[in-house]
Design a protein around this motif. Sequence first.
Motif, mmCIF file in Angstrom:
data_model
loop_
_atom_site.group_PDB
_atom_site.id
_atom_site.type_symbol
_atom_site.label_atom_id
_atom_site.label_comp_id
_atom_site.label_asym_id
_atom_site.label_seq_id
_atom_site.Cartn_x
_atom_site.Cartn_y
_atom_site.Cartn_z
ATOM 1 N N ALA A 174 0.943 -1.232 0.275
ATOM 2 C CA ALA A 174 -0.207 0.089 -0.251
ATOM 3 C C ALA A 174 1.135 0.764 -0.419
ATOM 4 C CB ALA A 174 -1.103 0.252 1.139
ATOM 5 N N LYS A 175 0.565 2.543 -0.233
ATOM 6 C CA LYS A 175 1.432 3.217 -0.655
ATOM 7 C C LYS A 175 1.276 4.440 0.157
ATOM 8 C CE LYS A 175 0.787 4.397 -5.059
ATOM 9 N NZ LYS A 175 0.166 4.467 -6.320
ATOM 10 N N CYS A 176 0.556 3.796 2.017
ATOM 11 C CA CYS A 176 0.572 4.618 3.022
ATOM 12 C C CYS A 176 -0.729 3.870 3.922
ATOM 13 C CB CYS A 176 -0.902 6.231 2.759
ATOM 14 S SG CYS A 176 -1.915 6.108 2.328
ATOM 15 N N PHE A 177 -0.237 4.444 5.211
ATOM 16 C CA PHE A 177 -0.909 3.670 6.347
ATOM 17 C C PHE A 177 -1.068 4.714 7.889
ATOM 18 C CE2 PHE A 177 4.275 3.622 6.708
ATOM 19 C CZ PHE A 177 4.129 3.576 8.382
ATOM 20 N N LYS A 178 -1.937 4.204 8.405
ATOM 21 C CA LYS A 178 -2.019 5.031 9.513
ATOM 22 C C LYS A 178 -1.913 3.483 10.828
ATOM 23 C CE LYS A 178 -6.563 4.132 10.448
ATOM 24 N NZ LYS A 178 -8.306 4.603 10.505
ATOM 25 N N TRP A 179 -0.863 4.437 11.732
ATOM 26 C CA TRP A 179 -0.918 3.792 13.154
ATOM 27 C C TRP A 179 -0.992 4.260 14.608
ATOM 28 C CZ3 TRP A 179 2.304 5.670 16.424
ATOM 29 C CH2 TRP A 179 3.101 6.846 15.695
ATOM 30 N N ARG A 180 -0.903 4.006 15.175
ATOM 31 C CA ARG A 180 -1.801 4.257 16.667
ATOM 32 C C ARG A 180 -0.636 3.211 17.539
ATOM 33 N NH1 ARG A 180 -7.471 3.297 18.458
ATOM 34 N NH2 ARG A 180 -8.132 0.882 17.887
ATOM 35 N N VAL A 181 -1.051 3.672 19.000
ATOM 36 C CA VAL A 181 -0.412 3.143 20.224
ATOM 37 C C VAL A 181 -1.678 2.889 21.271
ATOM 38 C CG1 VAL A 181 1.033 2.420 22.010
ATOM 39 C CG2 VAL A 181 1.971 3.832 19.929
ATOM 40 N N ILE A 182 -1.904 1.895 21.065
ATOM 41 C CA ILE A 182 -3.057 0.786 22.916
ATOM 42 C C ILE A 182 -1.966 0.359 23.493
ATOM 43 C CG2 ILE A 182 -4.521 0.082 23.712
ATOM 44 C CD1 ILE A 182 -5.869 0.566 20.164
ATOM 45 N N VAL A 183 -2.149 0.850 24.790
ATOM 46 C CA VAL A 183 -1.657 0.909 26.443
ATOM 47 C C VAL A 183 -2.461 0.697 27.602
ATOM 48 C CG1 VAL A 183 0.410 1.483 28.438
ATOM 49 C CG2 VAL A 183 0.973 2.135 25.898
ATOM 50 N N LYS A 184 -2.620 -0.958 28.015
ATOM 51 C CA LYS A 184 -3.303 -0.968 28.370
ATOM 52 C C LYS A 184 -3.132 -1.826 29.921
ATOM 53 C CE LYS A 184 -6.973 -2.917 25.467
ATOM 54 N NZ LYS A 184 -7.659 -3.982 24.856
ATOM 55 N N SER A 185 -3.743 -0.973 30.996
ATOM 56 C CA SER A 185 -2.798 -1.526 32.714
ATOM 57 C C SER A 185 -3.922 -2.753 33.205
ATOM 58 C CB SER A 185 -3.004 -0.825 33.044
ATOM 59 O OG SER A 185 -3.683 0.034 33.990
ATOM 60 N N LYS A 186 -4.156 -3.338 34.443
ATOM 61 C CA LYS A 186 -5.349 -3.429 34.363
ATOM 62 C C LYS A 186 -7.075 -2.245 34.841
ATOM 63 C CE LYS A 186 -4.511 -7.388 37.370
ATOM 64 N NZ LYS A 186 -4.631 -8.267 38.580
ATOM 65 N N SER A 187 -6.623 -1.335 35.442
ATOM 66 C CA SER A 187 -7.041 0.485 36.179
ATOM 67 C C SER A 187 -7.072 1.096 34.540
ATOM 68 C CB SER A 187 -6.654 0.645 36.846
ATOM 69 O OG SER A 187 -5.285 1.281 36.318
ATOM 70 N N CYS A 188 -6.072 0.721 33.285
ATOM 71 C CA CYS A 188 -6.830 2.350 32.775
ATOM 72 C C CYS A 188 -5.794 1.984 31.167
ATOM 73 C CB CYS A 188 -5.373 2.663 32.919
ATOM 74 S SG CYS A 188 -5.661 4.605 32.415
ATOM 75 N N THR A 189 -6.484 2.485 30.101
ATOM 76 C CA THR A 189 -6.522 2.371 28.489
ATOM 77 C C THR A 189 -6.515 3.605 28.247
ATOM 78 O OG1 THR A 189 -7.629 0.532 28.700
ATOM 79 C CG2 THR A 189 -7.101 1.160 26.014
ATOM 80 N N GLU A 190 -5.373 3.480 27.501
ATOM 81 C CA GLU A 190 -5.247 4.790 26.465
ATOM 82 C C GLU A 190 -4.801 4.182 24.856
ATOM 83 O OE1 GLU A 190 -2.000 7.738 27.974
ATOM 84 O OE2 GLU A 190 -0.596 6.897 27.473
ATOM 85 N N ALA A 191 -5.373 4.999 24.279
ATOM 86 C CA ALA A 191 -4.829 5.036 22.741
ATOM 87 C C ALA A 191 -4.547 6.066 22.079
ATOM 88 C CB ALA A 191 -5.931 4.995 22.614
ATOM 89 N N SER A 192 -3.763 5.596 21.934
ATOM 90 C CA SER A 192 -2.695 7.549 20.465
ATOM 91 C C SER A 192 -3.556 7.491 19.800
ATOM 92 C CB SER A 192 -1.555 7.208 19.997
ATOM 93 O OG SER A 192 -1.805 6.282 19.255
ATOM 94 N N ASN A 193 -3.958 9.160 18.967
ATOM 95 C CA ASN A 193 -4.569 9.234 18.763
ATOM 96 C C ASN A 193 -3.697 9.147 16.606
ATOM 97 O OD1 ASN A 193 -6.073 11.439 19.297
ATOM 98 N ND2 ASN A 193 -4.791 12.802 19.583
ATOM 99 N N TRP A 194 -4.659 8.087 15.489
ATOM 100 C CA TRP A 194 -4.658 8.163 14.619
ATOM 101 C C TRP A 194 -3.282 9.025 13.457
ATOM 102 C CZ3 TRP A 194 -4.585 2.952 13.614
ATOM 103 C CH2 TRP A 194 -5.552 2.097 13.952
ATOM 104 N N LYS A 195 -1.843 8.283 13.686
ATOM 105 C CA LYS A 195 -1.063 8.885 11.911
ATOM 106 C C LYS A 195 -0.925 8.862 11.653
ATOM 107 C CE LYS A 195 1.263 10.512 17.157
ATOM 108 N NZ LYS A 195 0.658 10.057 17.727
#
Length: 139
Positions: A112-133
Amino acid sequence: MKKCFLTMLFVLSTFLSNSQEQNSNCDFNYQINVSPAKSDLLESLQEAQMKWDFSKLKLNKDLTVTIEVVPIFDCFNGETATDFKETIIISSDKSDFKSKGSFLFNLDNMMAKCFKWRVIVKSKSCTEASNWKHFSYLK
């Protein structure tokens, strides 16, 4: 009885609102970036060098990191694209994952000529997802 029910409803709603706030205010300390790299194929193309450092996180079964990379067919739409290829997952659950690492994405392995990506960090008490880049192989 009515008073007891209303009290329970109030306590439950307070608990749920606090737990939602806790999930949206995670403070995981990590670094990740994608930078262009020179392509060996053509001068008009670039490759994507993804580097990450999750060494400040104590990764285990209760704290995991997932990097989602989604190849995009309709690159002209950028981050709002809708025509995707299968998502590539880089996860700390896998035995070969390193807390400091990198990966070189190129046109050959993405198809593919491009892609998007993000990071998801999960713990027992919290989930954080970055914005798509978004990253495009075209200069």
